[in-house]
Design an enzyme around this catalytic site. Sequence first.
Site, PDB file in Angstrom:
ATOM      1  N   CYS A 113       0.806  -1.233   0.000  1.00  0.00           N
ATOM      2  CA  CYS A 113       0.000   0.000   0.000  1.00  0.00           C
ATOM      3  C   CYS A 113       0.836   1.278   0.000  1.00  0.00           C
ATOM      4  CB  CYS A 113      -0.923   0.001   1.209  1.00  0.00           C
ATOM      5  SG  CYS A 113      -1.916  -1.503   1.352  1.00  0.00           S
ATOM      6  N   HIS A 241      -3.157   6.908   1.834  1.00  0.00           N
ATOM      7  CA  HIS A 241      -3.564   5.622   1.273  1.00  0.00           C
ATOM      8  C   HIS A 241      -5.039   5.399   1.572  1.00  0.00           C
ATOM      9  CE1 HIS A 241      -4.143   1.493   0.405  1.00  0.00           C
ATOM     10  NE2 HIS A 241      -4.113   1.097   1.668  1.00  0.00           N
ATOM     11  N   ASN A 271     -10.153  -0.184  -1.425  1.00  0.00           N
ATOM     12  CA  ASN A 271      -8.706  -0.220  -1.185  1.00  0.00           C
ATOM     13  C   ASN A 271      -8.031  -0.828  -2.409  1.00  0.00           C
ATOM     14  OD1 ASN A 271      -6.082  -0.813  -0.415  1.00  0.00           O
ATOM     15  ND2 ASN A 271      -6.628  -1.528   1.626  1.00  0.00           N
TER      16      ASN A 271
END
Length: 315
Positions: A113, A241, A271
């Site tokens: 990430c 993020h 995500n």
Amino acid sequence: MTGTRIAALGHYQPAKVLTNDDLAALVDTSDEWITSRVGIRTRHVAGPDEPVDELAAHAGAKALAAAGLTPADIDMVLVATSTAIDRSPNTAARVAARLGMGSPAVMDLNVVCAGFTHALAMADHTVRAGSATRVLVIGADSMAGVADWTDRTTCVLVGDGAGAAVVVATGDDEEPGIGPVLWGSVPEMGNAVRIEGNPPRFAQEGQSVYRWATTQLPPIARKVCERGGVTPEELAAVVLHQANLRIIEPVAQKIGAINAVIARDVIESGNTSAASIPMALSKLVARGEVQSGAPVLLFGFGGNLSYAGQVIRCP
């Protein structure tokens, strides 16, 4: 050494959209359960004929077009990804082939990430060192491909996509547009976010990640601002993020970016791991929500419990 800047951005998402109601037909969940816990309403999911390098190439082509450059102008391709199926050729090489590039250096980075902000720092360092002149930096992941679609705690989180930035040297009379990176990790907590096994599957210790992100990351992000020569109050935008709205909003508040636009692309994209920051930033720019030259905090965190951030000037 010269400075660098982001010349242009681009993003791409697969056409297929998966809603919370769609997921409720697969696992024991509901729209209310998902939105109240993570804030996600929809996510884009790639099909079996849409590999990660294809998503990356689409985003890269858009960034090149926005920068007014051709593939032949690029001498390095960096792709941040943790979901490419094949080990070789790497994703960057396949992107270069898809775009018809000449002979660029091609490298993949797997920092999950936090991959894009790591790759952006590497591009900045490489151009400053004189080893490249124009770098195509891409974050691309197909998290749906590594999801356990029987686990309602994780499958509701993930989406697929790619975001790209063209990094170039600044002119003699220009201020650097990419600030110093601050990066690191928490090795003893590395198992809190995992993509492992055969076939690989995404899993995480949600509460551990939430506590770590909301308590440990805000002071680190403030140090990123300090390195970038701005105060949190001066930030025009904060692009964290896009993991979970319940992480993004409290972390942004604790940073103290009271005048900033907060990227919330997680609501419609889920995500997307390394793709989340460049996609969210590209969308903010495309919508005209951040002025050119304005200071923006980019901060990636997650897999490996790693993090990396820098202040950039909006292209």
